[in-house]
Design a protein around this motif. Structure first.
Motif, PDB file in Angstrom:
ATOM      1  N   GLU A 180      92.383 105.238 119.683  1.00 20.56           N
ATOM      2  CA  GLU A 180      92.518 106.387 119.428  1.00 20.56           C
ATOM      3  C   GLU A 180      91.098 106.307 118.951  1.00 20.56           C
ATOM      4  O   GLU A 180      89.932 106.129 118.448  1.00 20.56           O
ATOM      5  CB  GLU A 180      93.141 107.629 118.983  1.00 20.56           C
ATOM      6  CG  GLU A 180      94.504 107.032 118.848  1.00 20.56           C
ATOM      7  CD  GLU A 180      95.636 107.796 118.233  1.00 20.56           C
ATOM      8  OE1 GLU A 180      95.962 108.460 117.598  1.00 20.56           O
ATOM      9  OE2 GLU A 180      96.986 107.582 118.366  1.00 20.56           O
ATOM     10  N   LEU A 181      90.073 107.890 120.112  1.00 24.03           N
ATOM     11  CA  LEU A 181      89.208 108.398 119.435  1.00 24.03           C
ATOM     12  C   LEU A 181      88.960 108.484 117.555  1.00 24.03           C
ATOM     13  O   LEU A 181      87.392 108.021 116.978  1.00 24.03           O
ATOM     14  CB  LEU A 181      88.632 109.706 120.431  1.00 24.03           C
ATOM     15  CG  LEU A 181      86.980 110.260 120.250  1.00 24.03           C
ATOM     16  CD1 LEU A 181      86.452 109.226 120.408  1.00 24.03           C
ATOM     17  CD2 LEU A 181      87.493 111.820 120.815  1.00 24.03           C
ATOM     18  N   PRO A 182      89.419 109.109 116.992  1.00 23.17           N
ATOM     19  CA  PRO A 182      88.826 109.021 115.733  1.00 23.17           C
ATOM     20  C   PRO A 182      88.386 107.744 115.306  1.00 23.17           C
ATOM     21  O   PRO A 182      87.439 107.386 114.256  1.00 23.17           O
ATOM     22  CB  PRO A 182      89.859 109.439 114.648  1.00 23.17           C
ATOM     23  CG  PRO A 182      91.040 110.418 116.223  1.00 23.17           C
ATOM     24  CD  PRO A 182      90.281 109.786 116.719  1.00 23.17           C
ATOM     25  N   GLY A 183      89.483 106.441 115.625  1.00 23.76           N
ATOM     26  CA  GLY A 183      88.860 105.081 114.794  1.00 23.76           C
ATOM     27  C   GLY A 183      88.206 104.347 115.413  1.00 23.76           C
ATOM     28  O   GLY A 183      87.086 103.938 114.971  1.00 23.76           O
ATOM     29  N   ILE A 184      87.891 104.794 116.789  1.00 31.18           N
ATOM     30  CA  ILE A 184      86.481 103.973 117.359  1.00 31.18           C
ATOM     31  C   ILE A 184      85.324 104.437 116.896  1.00 31.18           C
ATOM     32  O   ILE A 184      83.993 104.278 116.101  1.00 31.18           O
ATOM     33  CB  ILE A 184      86.642 104.428 119.092  1.00 31.18           C
ATOM     34  CG1 ILE A 184      87.765 103.372 119.370  1.00 31.18           C
ATOM     35  CG2 ILE A 184      84.873 104.164 119.937  1.00 31.18           C
ATOM     36  CD1 ILE A 184      87.443 103.878 121.151  1.00 31.18           C
ATOM     37  N   MET A 185      85.399 106.168 116.099  1.00 30.28           N
ATOM     38  CA  MET A 185      84.680 106.749 116.065  1.00 30.28           C
ATOM     39  C   MET A 185      83.832 106.419 114.442  1.00 30.28           C
ATOM     40  O   MET A 185      82.687 106.892 114.205  1.00 30.28           O
ATOM     41  CB  MET A 185      84.557 108.560 115.681  1.00 30.28           C
ATOM     42  CG  MET A 185      84.568 109.323 116.980  1.00 30.28           C
ATOM     43  SD  MET A 185      82.811 108.726 118.038  1.00 30.28           S
ATOM     44  CE  MET A 185      81.893 109.289 117.723  1.00 30.28           C
ATOM     45  N   GLY A 186      84.934 106.240 113.959  1.00 26.74           N
ATOM     46  CA  GLY A 186      85.116 105.195 112.671  1.00 26.74           C
ATOM     47  C   GLY A 186      84.466 104.163 112.377  1.00 26.74           C
ATOM     48  O   GLY A 186      83.157 103.910 111.680  1.00 26.74           O
ATOM     49  N   ILE A 187      84.359 103.054 113.823  1.00 30.91           N
ATOM     50  CA  ILE A 187      83.798 102.170 114.212  1.00 30.91           C
ATOM     51  C   ILE A 187      82.045 102.658 114.201  1.00 30.91           C
ATOM     52  O   ILE A 187      80.942 101.846 114.236  1.00 30.91           O
ATOM     53  CB  ILE A 187      84.371 101.394 115.054  1.00 30.91           C
ATOM     54  CG1 ILE A 187      85.808 101.341 114.397  1.00 30.91           C
ATOM     55  CG2 ILE A 187      83.255 100.097 115.133  1.00 30.91           C
ATOM     56  CD1 ILE A 187      86.292 100.062 115.709  1.00 30.91           C
ATOM     57  N   VAL A 188      81.746 103.613 114.629  1.00 27.89           N
ATOM     58  CA  VAL A 188      80.230 103.705 115.339  1.00 27.89           C
ATOM     59  C   VAL A 188      80.023 104.638 114.062  1.00 27.89           C
ATOM     60  O   VAL A 188      78.746 103.822 114.225  1.00 27.89           O
ATOM     61  CB  VAL A 188      80.517 104.878 116.429  1.00 27.89           C
ATOM     62  CG1 VAL A 188      79.091 105.865 116.635  1.00 27.89           C
ATOM     63  CG2 VAL A 188      80.789 104.461 117.835  1.00 27.89           C
ATOM     64  N   GLY A 189      81.048 105.343 113.110  1.00 25.43           N
ATOM     65  CA  GLY A 189      80.160 105.705 112.002  1.00 25.43           C
ATOM     66  C   GLY A 189      79.035 104.535 111.412  1.00 25.43           C
ATOM     67  O   GLY A 189      78.526 104.530 110.613  1.00 25.43           O
ATOM     68  N   ILE A 190      80.283 103.993 111.302  1.00 31.08           N
ATOM     69  CA  ILE A 190      79.881 102.384 110.077  1.00 31.08           C
ATOM     70  C   ILE A 190      78.215 101.283 110.701  1.00 31.08           C
ATOM     71  O   ILE A 190      77.765 101.270 109.856  1.00 31.08           O
ATOM     72  CB  ILE A 190      80.840 101.103 110.370  1.00 31.08           C
ATOM     73  CG1 ILE A 190      82.329 101.684 109.315  1.00 31.08           C
ATOM     74  CG2 ILE A 190      80.128  99.481 109.680  1.00 31.08           C
ATOM     75  CD1 ILE A 190      83.406 101.024 109.438  1.00 31.08           C
ATOM     76  N   TYR A 191      78.483 101.363 112.501  1.00 31.07           N
ATOM     77  CA  TYR A 191      77.471 100.930 113.018  1.00 31.07           C
ATOM     78  C   TYR A 191      76.633 101.883 112.341  1.00 31.07           C
ATOM     79  O   TYR A 191      75.189 101.117 112.296  1.00 31.07           O
ATOM     80  CB  TYR A 191      77.461 100.389 114.196  1.00 31.07           C
ATOM     81  CG  TYR A 191      76.549 100.772 114.892  1.00 31.07           C
ATOM     82  CD1 TYR A 191      75.952  98.761 114.934  1.00 31.07           C
ATOM     83  CD2 TYR A 191      75.067 101.025 115.368  1.00 31.07           C
ATOM     84  CE1 TYR A 191      75.606  98.469 115.034  1.00 31.07           C
ATOM     85  CE2 TYR A 191      74.379 100.766 116.565  1.00 31.07           C
ATOM     86  CZ  TYR A 191      74.096  99.358 116.655  1.00 31.07           C
ATOM     87  OH  TYR A 191      73.051  98.805 116.874  1.00 31.07           O
ATOM     88  N   VAL A 192      76.653 102.974 112.859  1.00 28.57           N
ATOM     89  CA  VAL A 192      75.088 103.615 112.843  1.00 28.57           C
ATOM     90  C   VAL A 192      74.544 103.869 111.056  1.00 28.57           C
ATOM     91  O   VAL A 192      73.340 103.571 110.668  1.00 28.57           O
ATOM     92  CB  VAL A 192      75.226 105.209 113.291  1.00 28.57           C
ATOM     93  CG1 VAL A 192      74.225 106.716 112.620  1.00 28.57           C
ATOM     94  CG2 VAL A 192      75.602 105.396 114.710  1.00 28.57           C
ATOM     95  N   GLY A 193      75.487 103.847 109.899  1.00 30.34           N
ATOM     96  CA  GLY A 193      75.128 103.599 108.919  1.00 30.34           C
ATOM     97  C   GLY A 193      74.749 102.758 108.425  1.00 30.34           C
ATOM     98  O   GLY A 193      73.521 102.360 107.473  1.00 30.34           O
TER      99      GLY A 193
END
Length: 64
Positions: free
Chosen positions: A32-45
């Motif tokens: 789901e989108l929230p989980g995918i956004m969490g992964i994107v957030g880890i990468y951006v951080g």
């Protein structure tokens, strides 16, 4: 970063996802989108810390 490597990585992911779905195997990623956004957030951080060149050597702090 090479565009060719990025495109090959995307194609590999698409083929792997299609194979998982074809075999009815749950994907090892958030569906789901929230989980995918969490992964994107880890990468951006990670990239932000790398960009600002700050950090701590955890093994050195722990004396290992």
């Amino acid at each position: 970063m090479s565009t060719q490597i990025t495109v090959l990585a995307l194609l590999t992911g698409l083929l792997t996802g299609a194979l998982f779905r074809f075999l009815n195997i749950p994907i090892p990623a958030p569906p789901e989108l929230p989980g995918i956004m969490g992964i994107v957030g880890i990468y951006v951080g990670y990239k932000l810390i790398e960009y600002f060149d700050v950090g701590v050597d955890l093994l050195e702090v722990l004396g290992l």
